[in-house]
Scaffold this motif. Structure first.
Motif, PDB file in Angstrom:
ATOM      1  N   SER A   1       0.755  -1.072  -0.171  1.00 41.55           N
ATOM      2  CA  SER A   1      -0.014   0.096  -0.056  1.00 41.55           C
ATOM      3  C   SER A   1       0.894   1.310  -0.243  1.00 41.55           C
ATOM      4  N   ILE A   2       0.256   2.321  -0.431  1.00 38.54           N
ATOM      5  CA  ILE A   2       0.750   3.762  -0.287  1.00 38.54           C
ATOM      6  C   ILE A   2      -0.215   4.707   0.179  1.00 38.54           C
ATOM      7  N   THR A   3       0.595   5.413   1.470  1.00 37.78           N
ATOM      8  CA  THR A   3      -0.527   6.570   2.063  1.00 37.78           C
ATOM      9  C   THR A   3       0.658   7.341   2.203  1.00 37.78           C
ATOM     10  N   THR A   4       0.215   8.742   2.653  1.00 38.59           N
ATOM     11  CA  THR A   4       0.964   9.661   2.946  1.00 38.59           C
ATOM     12  C   THR A   4       1.272   9.870   4.269  1.00 38.59           C
ATOM     13  N   GLU A   5       2.489  10.285   4.646  1.00 39.22           N
ATOM     14  CA  GLU A   5       3.104  10.425   5.850  1.00 39.22           C
ATOM     15  C   GLU A   5       2.335  11.141   6.991  1.00 39.22           C
ATOM     16  N   THR A   6       1.467  12.156   6.441  1.00 43.20           N
ATOM     17  CA  THR A   6       0.633  13.083   7.233  1.00 43.20           C
ATOM     18  C   THR A   6      -0.534  12.385   7.506  1.00 43.20           C
ATOM     19  N   ASP A   7      -1.166  11.408   6.505  1.00 44.43           N
ATOM     20  CA  ASP A   7      -2.262  10.912   6.988  1.00 44.43           C
ATOM     21  C   ASP A   7      -2.471   9.407   6.498  1.00 44.43           C
ATOM     22  N   PRO A   8      -1.570   8.624   7.528  1.00 45.83           N
ATOM     23  CA  PRO A   8      -1.249   6.864   6.949  1.00 45.83           C
ATOM     24  C   PRO A   8      -2.576   6.075   7.165  1.00 45.83           C
ATOM     25  N   PRO A   9      -3.794   6.532   8.022  1.00 47.92           N
ATOM     26  CA  PRO A   9      -5.002   5.856   7.655  1.00 47.92           C
ATOM     27  C   PRO A   9      -5.702   5.807   6.371  1.00 47.92           C
ATOM     28  N   THR A  10      -5.410   6.857   5.449  1.00 49.18           N
ATOM     29  CA  THR A  10      -5.996   7.198   4.521  1.00 49.18           C
ATOM     30  C   THR A  10      -5.292   6.488   3.162  1.00 49.18           C
ATOM     31  N   THR A  11      -5.689   5.450   2.634  1.00 48.60           N
ATOM     32  CA  THR A  11      -4.723   4.729   1.444  1.00 48.60           C
ATOM     33  C   THR A  11      -5.214   5.098   0.139  1.00 48.60           C
ATOM     34  N   ALA A  12      -3.848   5.590  -0.404  1.00 51.72           N
ATOM     35  CA  ALA A  12      -4.080   6.110  -1.734  1.00 51.72           C
ATOM     36  C   ALA A  12      -3.981   5.145  -2.871  1.00 51.72           C
ATOM     37  N   VAL A  13      -3.072   4.029  -2.556  1.00 54.12           N
ATOM     38  CA  VAL A  13      -2.936   3.061  -3.465  1.00 54.12           C
ATOM     39  C   VAL A  13      -2.684   1.537  -2.806  1.00 54.12           C
ATOM     40  N   THR A  14      -3.385   0.676  -3.135  1.00 54.78           N
ATOM     41  CA  THR A  14      -3.146  -0.847  -2.728  1.00 54.78           C
ATOM     42  C   THR A  14      -2.816  -1.717  -3.824  1.00 54.78           C
ATOM     43  N   ALA A  15      -2.091  -2.845  -3.319  1.00 55.64           N
ATOM     44  CA  ALA A  15      -1.726  -3.722  -4.551  1.00 55.64           C
ATOM     45  C   ALA A  15      -1.585  -4.968  -4.025  1.00 55.64           C
ATOM     46  N   SER A  16      -1.772  -6.073  -4.743  1.00 51.95           N
ATOM     47  CA  SER A  16      -1.705  -7.349  -4.295  1.00 51.95           C
ATOM     48  C   SER A  16      -0.833  -8.169  -5.616  1.00 51.95           C
ATOM     49  N   GLY A  17       0.177  -9.053  -5.277  1.00 52.69           N
ATOM     50  CA  GLY A  17       0.806  -9.577  -6.246  1.00 52.69           C
ATOM     51  C   GLY A  17       1.132 -11.223  -5.928  1.00 52.69           C
ATOM     52  N   VAL A  18       1.038 -11.835  -7.016  1.00 57.03           N
ATOM     53  CA  VAL A  18       1.472 -13.374  -6.813  1.00 57.03           C
ATOM     54  C   VAL A  18       2.804 -13.647  -7.446  1.00 57.03           C
ATOM     55  N   PHE A  19       3.599 -14.191  -6.803  1.00 61.67           N
ATOM     56  CA  PHE A  19       5.117 -14.400  -7.103  1.00 61.67           C
ATOM     57  C   PHE A  19       5.323 -15.952  -7.218  1.00 61.67           C
ATOM     58  N   VAL A  20       6.082 -16.316  -8.111  1.00 66.18           N
ATOM     59  CA  VAL A  20       6.472 -17.962  -7.963  1.00 66.18           C
ATOM     60  C   VAL A  20       8.128 -17.848  -7.538  1.00 66.18           C
ATOM     61  N   LYS A  21       8.325 -18.886  -6.886  1.00 64.07           N
ATOM     62  CA  LYS A  21       9.719 -19.273  -6.659  1.00 64.07           C
ATOM     63  C   LYS A  21      10.284 -20.077  -7.821  1.00 64.07           C
TER      64      LYS A  21
END
Length: 93
Positions: free
Chosen positions: A56-76
């Motif tokens: 996720s990405i938030t601002t330092e001044t407002d951490p509870p307010t999420t600007a961007v979320t991401a989920s990824g799948v990776f393979v070993k």
């Protein structure tokens, strides 16, 4: 992309080198320019050779307010090929 890179570092820190299979990014609100950001990623779970990472990405001044979320799948990689794909994993490196 910043979150893909950070998710890679999260996997590496957990001792799980892997390659991206998919990455879903959701923009919830604009990310302000010239503003200190808080960028977070964590390994959510594993299933066999697959690693699931959230970020996720938030601002330092407002951490509870999420600007961007991401989920990824990776393979070993297959253990026999890991040294070729990730040379730093070879013994003595």
């Amino acid at each position: 992309m910043l979150l893909d890179e950070l998710m890679g570092w999260a996997r590496a820190a957990a001792g799980m080198p892997a390659m991206t299979i998919s990455l879903d990014v959701n923009h919830h609100r604009p990310v302000p320019v010239l503003t200190p950001l808080r960028v977070v990623a964590r390994v959510a779970r594993t299933d066999g050779r697959e690693i699931f990472v959230d970020g996720s990405i938030t601002t330092e001044t407002d951490p509870p307010t999420t600007a961007v979320t991401a989920s990824g799948v990776f393979v070993k990689p297959d253990p026999d090929r890991a040294g070729t794909l990730f040379p730093s994993l070879r013994e003595g490196s």
